[in-house]
Design an enzyme around this catalytic site. Structure first.
Site, mmCIF file in Angstrom:
data_model
loop_
_atom_site.group_PDB
_atom_site.id
_atom_site.type_symbol
_atom_site.label_atom_id
_atom_site.label_comp_id
_atom_site.label_asym_id
_atom_site.label_seq_id
_atom_site.Cartn_x
_atom_site.Cartn_y
_atom_site.Cartn_z
ATOM 1 N N GLU A 19 13.512 5.294 2.198
ATOM 2 C CA GLU A 19 12.879 6.117 1.230
ATOM 3 C C GLU A 19 13.386 7.400 0.993
ATOM 4 O O GLU A 19 13.553 8.169 1.973
ATOM 5 C CB GLU A 19 11.235 6.106 1.264
ATOM 6 C CG GLU A 19 10.432 6.615 0.439
ATOM 7 C CD GLU A 19 8.878 6.910 1.015
ATOM 8 O OE1 GLU A 19 8.147 5.958 0.969
ATOM 9 O OE2 GLU A 19 8.685 7.911 1.431
ATOM 10 N N PRO A 23 14.403 15.854 -5.129
ATOM 11 C CA PRO A 23 14.525 16.999 -4.618
ATOM 12 C C PRO A 23 13.580 17.948 -5.370
ATOM 13 O O PRO A 23 13.041 17.537 -6.642
ATOM 14 C CB PRO A 23 16.032 17.290 -5.190
ATOM 15 C CG PRO A 23 16.426 16.329 -6.215
ATOM 16 C CD PRO A 23 15.647 15.078 -5.807
ATOM 17 N N GLY A 126 -2.100 7.274 -4.518
ATOM 18 C CA GLY A 126 -1.825 8.769 -4.351
ATOM 19 C C GLY A 126 -2.926 9.375 -3.807
ATOM 20 O O GLY A 126 -4.224 8.850 -3.594
ATOM 21 N N GLN A 211 2.535 2.273 6.323
ATOM 22 C CA GLN A 211 2.598 3.714 6.802
ATOM 23 C C GLN A 211 3.410 3.918 8.023
ATOM 24 O O GLN A 211 3.561 2.696 8.571
ATOM 25 C CB GLN A 211 1.178 4.112 6.931
ATOM 26 C CG GLN A 211 1.149 5.639 7.403
ATOM 27 C CD GLN A 211 1.725 6.574 6.289
ATOM 28 O OE1 GLN A 211 3.120 6.515 6.189
ATOM 29 N NE2 GLN A 211 0.850 7.040 5.481
HETATM 30 P P1 FAD Z 1 -5.701 2.306 -2.203
HETATM 31 O O1 FAD Z 1 -4.989 1.162 -1.793
HETATM 32 O O2 FAD Z 1 -6.418 2.451 -3.318
HETATM 33 O O3 FAD Z 1 -6.739 2.568 -0.965
HETATM 34 C C1 FAD Z 1 -7.414 3.926 -0.916
HETATM 35 C C2 FAD Z 1 -8.758 3.788 -0.148
HETATM 36 O O4 FAD Z 1 -9.617 3.300 -0.632
HETATM 37 C C3 FAD Z 1 -8.334 3.279 1.193
HETATM 38 O O5 FAD Z 1 -9.402 3.527 2.439
HETATM 39 C C4 FAD Z 1 -9.015 1.846 1.181
HETATM 40 O O6 FAD Z 1 -9.563 0.976 2.123
HETATM 41 C C5 FAD Z 1 -10.057 1.899 0.016
HETATM 42 N N1 FAD Z 1 -10.161 1.189 -1.176
HETATM 43 C C6 FAD Z 1 -9.296 0.361 -1.729
HETATM 44 N N2 FAD Z 1 -9.867 -0.049 -2.786
HETATM 45 C C7 FAD Z 1 -11.193 -0.217 -3.097
HETATM 46 C C8 FAD Z 1 -12.172 -0.396 -3.544
HETATM 47 N N3 FAD Z 1 -12.164 -1.131 -4.766
HETATM 48 N N4 FAD Z 1 -13.571 -0.066 -3.377
HETATM 49 C C9 FAD Z 1 -13.763 0.915 -2.275
HETATM 50 N N5 FAD Z 1 -12.692 1.217 -1.481
HETATM 51 C C10 FAD Z 1 -11.476 0.757 -1.827
HETATM 52 N N6 FAD Z 1 1.710 9.126 -2.027
HETATM 53 C C11 FAD Z 1 2.182 9.716 -3.255
HETATM 54 O O7 FAD Z 1 1.632 10.623 -3.440
HETATM 55 N N7 FAD Z 1 3.381 9.418 -3.327
HETATM 56 C C12 FAD Z 1 4.427 8.363 -2.846
HETATM 57 O O8 FAD Z 1 5.338 8.090 -3.438
HETATM 58 C C13 FAD Z 1 3.723 7.647 -1.932
HETATM 59 N N8 FAD Z 1 4.423 6.518 -1.240
HETATM 60 C C14 FAD Z 1 3.848 6.190 -0.246
HETATM 61 C C15 FAD Z 1 4.391 4.940 0.310
HETATM 62 C C16 FAD Z 1 4.000 4.088 1.422
HETATM 63 C C17 FAD Z 1 4.645 3.011 1.963
HETATM 64 C C18 FAD Z 1 2.609 4.608 1.754
HETATM 65 C C19 FAD Z 1 2.073 3.818 3.137
HETATM 66 C C20 FAD Z 1 1.955 5.586 1.505
HETATM 67 C C21 FAD Z 1 2.433 6.216 0.379
HETATM 68 N N9 FAD Z 1 1.797 7.337 -0.526
HETATM 69 C C22 FAD Z 1 2.437 8.239 -1.651
HETATM 70 C C23 FAD Z 1 0.354 7.661 0.083
HETATM 71 C C24 FAD Z 1 -0.636 7.222 -0.621
HETATM 72 O O9 FAD Z 1 -0.530 7.473 -1.915
HETATM 73 C C25 FAD Z 1 -1.918 7.518 0.160
HETATM 74 O O10 FAD Z 1 -1.968 7.035 1.439
HETATM 75 C C26 FAD Z 1 -3.334 7.466 -0.834
HETATM 76 O O11 FAD Z 1 -4.233 7.911 -0.096
HETATM 77 C C27 FAD Z 1 -3.843 5.722 -0.608
HETATM 78 O O12 FAD Z 1 -3.012 4.934 -1.538
HETATM 79 P P2 FAD Z 1 -3.214 3.486 -1.570
HETATM 80 O O13 FAD Z 1 -2.280 3.023 -2.477
HETATM 81 O O14 FAD Z 1 -2.887 2.825 0.016
HETATM 82 O O15 FAD Z 1 -4.704 3.365 -1.922
#
Ligand code: FAD
Length: 318
Positions: A19, A23, A126, A211
């Site tokens: 990944e 920049p 995000g 993660q």
């Molecule tokens: P979700 O899957 O929506 O989950 C967020 C939280 O809400 C979790 O605690 C989950 O248990 C809970 N939840 C989910 N659905 C529900 C629901 N319907 N009701 C109640 N609770 C719910 N961030 C960036 O800004 N840019 C990036 O490019 C980026 N790339 C990433 C790549 C990877 C591989 C990983 C692991 C993370 C990345 N992140 C990135 C970070 C990510 O955006 C954050 O970890 C964010 O806080 C959660 O994103 P998610 O898609 O897992 O959220």
């Protein structure tokens, strides 16, 4: 080609991918290339490109008043994806966020991707903006990644936001989502978090990328629990070699992950960051070897703008 097709075509052989972060605005793409060039000998079938959230900047005016502006410091995710595809003949995976984007903006971005031949995306919620404690959905955007997955899944069927049209490109997106072996920071338990991971897969996600983690046991338990819950899609581990002493505090603080005592001791004993890099590389090699034996489909490395340590790890594995 889709990530899931690459995995299928590998016939059980573990693939290498990584990944990168766009920049800072104004920087040359050549710097990015010089970081990617050394990794291409390991034949990554795909490269992920992150998307950064918008943030506030403060500009002092001549009269002393301060203007607050909103900006994106690392724009250009889709443009970078297109450049990398063109330069290296590799598939690219832009990250698509709920935060900071309306559903319409997301649709436009996906349409750009279709025209550029980008067939994969990772759908993410995000994080909260820097100034905010908790994530607040953008007006007109999604609250959870599962909703974003559902939007992309609908678009795959030719159902756009306000109308259903024939899918002109005939191309569907392969959708990746995030998983957290040590649970997401806001989730009250791993089981709770896995329930929502399952919701993302049920909404149409094709694979999971995790993660970063430093204790493989946590990944193995995560995969086991995910399988018990009925999550059958490929689960790709994310690996980050520790590179500086500061990472001992920074990584747990930002990503809410634990570091094993042995790793903490080894890093603490280092005289300088050159020695830390070596410890980080050796740890990541051991992790990767064990994950390889476990049969993971892909070893996915977080480069965070530096590739020399990833190259050192990949040289020992691939
Ligand atoms: P979700 O899957 O929506 O989950 C967020 C939280 O809400 C979790 O605690 C989950 O248990 C809970 N939840 C989910 N659905 C529900 C629901 N319907 N009701 C109640 N609770 C719910 N961030 C960036 O800004 N840019 C990036 O490019 C980026 N790339 C990433 C790549 C990877 C591989 C990983 C692991 C993370 C990345 N992140 C990135 C970070 C990510 O955006 C954050 O970890 C964010 O806080 C959660 O994103 P998610 O898609 O897992 O959220």
């Amino acid at each position: 080609m889709k990530v899931t097709e690459h995995i299928k075509n590998a016939n059980g052989k573990t693939l290498f991918s990584f990944e990168i972060i766009p920049p800072q605005k104004g920087s040359s793409i050549e710097d990015l290339y010089s970081n990617i060039d050394p990794l291409m000998e390991f034949n990554p079938p795909f490269i992920d490109v992150t998307t950064s959230r918008e943030e506030y900047i403060y500009i002092e005016r001549d009269n002393g008043l301060i203007d607050r502006k909103i900006t994106r410091m690392r724009p250009g995710t889709v443009g970078i994806c297109a450049s990398l595809q063109h330069k290296y003949n590799v598939d690219t995976v832009p990250h698509v966020l709920c935060g900071g984007f309306t559903k319409e903006e997301t649709e436009y971005m996906l349409i750009d991707c279709q025209y550029l031949g980008i067939e994969n995306v990772v759908a993410l919620r995000g994080d909260a903006m820097k100034e905010e404690k908790y994530f607040r959905p953008t007006k007109g955007g999604h609250t959870y990644a599962s909703e974003l997955v559902a939007q992309i899944f609908s678009l795959n069927k030719g159902e756009y936001l306000h109308d259903a049209v024939e899918n002109l490109t005939g191309k569907e997106f392969c959708i990746g989502v995030a998983g957290y072996p040590e649970k997401h920071m806001e989730a009250p338990s791993l089981n709770y978090d896995l329930k929502w991971l399952k919701a993302k897969v049920d909404a149409g996600a094709d694979y999971v990328v995790t993660q970063m983690f430093f204790d493989n046991q946590k990944f193995f338990e995560f995969v086991e629990k995910a399988r018990e819950m009925g999550i059958t899609v490929p689960i790709i581990p994310g690996i980050k070699p520790i590179a500086t002493k500061r990472h001992l505090q920074l990584l747990p603080h930002v990503f809410k992950i634990d570091l094993p005592e042995d790793l903490i001791d080894a890093v603490t004993a280092c005289k300088d960051n050159k020695a830390v890099r070596q410890v980080g590389v050796e740890w990541a090699i051991q992790q990767s070897k064990e994950l390889l034996d476990y049969g993971v489909p892909v070893l996915h490395y977080y480069s965070m703008g530096k590739s020399d340590n990833i190259k050192a790890v990949a040289s020992a594995i691939f």
